[in-house]
Design an enzyme around this catalytic site. Structure first.
Site, PDB file in Angstrom:
ATOM      1  NE  ARG A   1      16.581 -79.355  75.716  1.00 49.13           N
ATOM      2  CZ  ARG A   1      17.645 -79.024  76.443  1.00 49.13           C
ATOM      3  NH1 ARG A   1      18.198 -77.844  76.302  1.00 49.13           N
ATOM      4  NH2 ARG A   1      18.168 -79.878  77.310  1.00 49.13           N
TER       5      ARG A   1
ATOM      6  CE1 TYR B   1      21.063 -71.725  70.498  1.00 50.38           C
ATOM      7  CE2 TYR B   1      18.705 -72.124  70.404  1.00 50.38           C
ATOM      8  CZ  TYR B   1      19.990 -72.594  70.417  1.00 50.38           C
ATOM      9  OH  TYR B   1      20.223 -73.952  70.346  1.00 50.38           O
TER      10      TYR B   1
ATOM     11  N   PRO C   1      24.608 -71.889  66.406  1.00 51.02           N
ATOM     12  CG  PRO C   1      24.262 -71.755  68.716  1.00 51.02           C
ATOM     13  CD  PRO C   1      25.085 -71.168  67.599  1.00 51.02           C
TER      14      PRO C   1
ATOM     15  CG  ASP D   1      18.367 -77.632  71.736  1.00 55.96           C
ATOM     16  OD1 ASP D   1      18.858 -77.407  70.617  1.00 55.96           O
ATOM     17  OD2 ASP D   1      17.580 -76.859  72.304  1.00 55.96           O
TER      18      ASP D   1
END
Length: 653
Positions: free
Chosen positions: A265, A273, A346, A49
């Protein structure tokens, strides 16, 4: 069902961002290529993302950046949260940090889901009409004939694929269709009448098929590195929360419940996370993890603030680890890129970026070799250049994972300093290639020293070419050319230099001609142009018969004179080529902002560290990385440089 045999110059296995980047290069360069994927559709939710500065520059070179910026979340600030000194059951904000990625390039760090990026590439491929993703394709076998791999006209890779009969995906009378993405494997095993087989003979093959790469297994490449027993949950939700920085990216460490990283986002979503568990040798059963469990753990870490959700867009669980392959190619005929050759956590938001940058590095090289423009040995630079980047990524990801797994350390309390150690690498602008055949070594004027190889090798006796870094102290040889504003000489429009370095497979030679308002400097430029106009110059001998003079190497001029002092028509014609149907090319000559009389914008010569009374020549690769720096009088050495890389198209002058 027995199938046909077809031939392709390039086959790409895997239509994620890395594969689509390679397909975009193939489309732009007009080569006979195919891209296949075993899924029925592109990624719809979740996955990667984050987009960093260099990636956005690359996407802009394909014309994709504007539509992405309009949709994406822009990261401008990061907040660090740590245990409250008076009550460690609570967290408190300890630092606000400005992102500042825009200081490194034209773009901010952005957040948008992977599927949106894939769709933009699909739209590009559809608009250009040269290739499109072939879906529901099952790869069966892959063989490489080593004996023929040195023959550039051969098709040494043999790929066997299967595709379901289109009738299997049509609606039945009751309105139900077959879900090929879920049942493709069982269909292929269960019936011999619903698939077609094809053998593809390929000159080159690229595997961009993810961390569990089928291509990697077929060619026998292994991954080395570390896998920990630390597990994180990642989840995209519309948060219901009183946490004050819910729309700010945060690094959050609690005293007793672990850590969380957040990244807002598009569409009200926020990605979390969340540190879950360290199993210490015990088997961790991911199937028992639920979205509620991930959010509940995040809520504990955020105490005293509340976190709940009604809508979850996507979630997953991952194990922290860093692994990469010893080589990214097999005999320079089969290549791998992205997660197929490097995997990591990530938490840095680097995966999609580094993967696309892999194939951005490789795509133009394959295209030029396939078209007979470049010599095949340039393909050897791919593994050298990109494996060095992967190694640095592994090292930094280990540090970042440790940062999130070890609780509120001193780095967590001084997050600004910690992040600065990663910022340039994460942005992508600090990636430096060479010395190698594409990037001759740099000579230090003061000591005559030659740079040591960073991610390749070179033979000084063979090349006898050295870049003079002192000519442009802030244009670092091997790095991407920094983009600054200049003014189109004919139109007076202010543009960024990168806007004229589109990803179309061409090399660029930038003539930073200096202050050509001074007679002696104009005389130097005209000497350069006399050479360029001669039949023995690189713009002639490497241009195919019938091709435009700028079809392989484009010459661009950026001078430092006051624009009103120099008439466009007084510039040598080789710098503004004439076409009998289209007239002069008005988009190759630019003025630096020497006095600022036409508008306020940065002084590119100063930003690049170039003397306006001296100037220089800058050779830029098709991927915008700087290859070679030399004096204006050394224009013949640019032809020598290209002689080691390109294929001569004209034998007689």
């Amino acid at each position: 069902m027995e199938g046909k045999t077809s031939y392709s110059d390039l086959v790409i296995i895997g239509a994620g961002p890395a594969g689509l980047m390679a397909a975009a290069w193939a489309s732009r360069q007009g080569i006979n290529a195919r891209i296949i994927d075993d899924n029925a559709e592109r990624v719809q939710k979740g996955r990667a993302d984050g987009l960093h500065v260099r990636t956005m520059e690359i996407l802009d070179s394909f014309g994709l950046a504007t539509s992405i910026e309009e949709k994406a979340y822009t990261l401008r600030e990061i907040c660090a949260w740590n245990p409250d000194a008076e009550n460690d059951d609570r967290i408190r904000r300890t630092q606000r940090v400005l992102s500042r990625e825009e200081e490194l390039g034209r773009y901010h760090q952005l957040g948008i889901h992977q599927g949106f990026i894939e769709q933009k590439f699909n739209d590009l491929l559809e608009a250009e009409g040269r290739l499109s993703v072939e879906r529901n394709i099952k790869t069966v076998s892959l063989d490489l004939d080593k004996a023929s791999s040195t023959n550039q006209n051969a098709y040494p890779a043999t790929l066997r694929i299967r595709r379901p009969d289109e009738a299997c995906n049509r609606e039945t009378p009751n309105g139900n269709g077959t879900n090929l993405s879920n049942s493709l494997e069982s269909q292929l095993k269960g019936s011999a009448n619903i698939w077609h087989e094809e053998i593809i003979k390929a000159k080159y093959l690229l595997g961009t098929d993810g961390a569990h790469s089928w291509t990697r297994r077929q060619v026998g490449l292994s991954m080395t590195g570390d896998r920990t027993e630390k597990h994180f949950g990642v989840i995209d939700i519309i948060p219901l929360s009183d946490f004050p920085d819910i729309r700010i990216s945060c690094s959050i460490h609690s005293a007793n419940h672990g850590s969380v990283m957040t990244f807002p986002r598009e569409g009200r979503l926020v990605r979390f996370y969340v540190q879950l568990a360290e199993t210490e040798g015990e088997e961790f059963d991911k199937t028992k993890i639920t979205p509620d469990m991930i959010v509940q753990r995040a809520s504990q870490i955020l105490s005293p603030y509340k976190l709940d959700y009604d809508y979850c867009d996507w979630w997953s669980v991952y194990m922290v680890g860093q692994q990469y392959a010893s080589t990214f190619d097999k005999h320079n005929r089969i290549f791998l890129a992205g997660d197929a050759v490097h995997t990591h956590s990530p938490s840095m938001g680097a995966g999609m970026n580094v993967s696309m940058q892999d194939t951005y590095n490789l795509g133009w090289k394959l295209g030029q070799v396939i078209k007979g423009i470049a010599q095949p040995h340039i393909l050897g630079t791919y593994t050298a250049e990109r494996r060095a980047v992967a190694a640095e990524l592994m090292e930094m990801d280990q540090r970042m994972s440790k940062f999130y797994c070890e609780g509120p350390t001193s780095d967590a309390h001084d997050y600004s300093k910690f992040r600065d150690e990663f910022r340039t690498f994460l942005s992508g602008v600090g990636v430096e290639y060479g010395p190698n055949i594409l990037v001759p070594p740099v000579r230090d004027d003061k000591e005559g020293a030659i740079a040591e190889p960073r991610n390749g090798s070179y033979e000084t006796d063979q090349s006898k070419l050295y870049s003079e870094q002192s000519l442009a102290t802030k244009i670092i040889v091997g790095q991407r050319l920094p983009s600054h504003q200049v003014m189109n000489h004919a139109e007076a429009n202010i543009v960024h230099v990168h806007s004229v370095l589109k990803s179309d497979g061409r090399w660029r030679v930038l003539l930073l001609a200096g202050d050509i308002g001074q007679p002696h400097q104009m005389a130097r430029l005209k000497t350069v142009c006399d050479y360029l106009a001669s039949p023995s110059s690189f713009v002639h001998i490497y241009t195919p018969d019938g091709g435009k003079i700028d079809s392989v190497i484009e010459v661009l001029t950026i001078h430092a004179a006051s624009r009103p002092e120099v008439e466009f028509s007084s510039l040598p014609e080789i710098l503004r080529p004439f076409d009998p149907k289209l007239g002069y090319d008005y988009w190759k000559c630019f003025a630096n902002n020497n006095h600022g009389e036409e508008g306020r914008f940065s002084d590119a010569y100063e930003e690049w560290g170039v003397d306006k009374n001296r100037g220089c020549i800058v050779v830029v690769r098709p991927d915008q990385h700087v290859s070679y720096l030399c004096e204006l009088e050394e224009i013949e050495q640019v032809t020598q440089y290209f002689s080691q890389i390109l294929v001569r198209q004209k034998l007689d002058n």
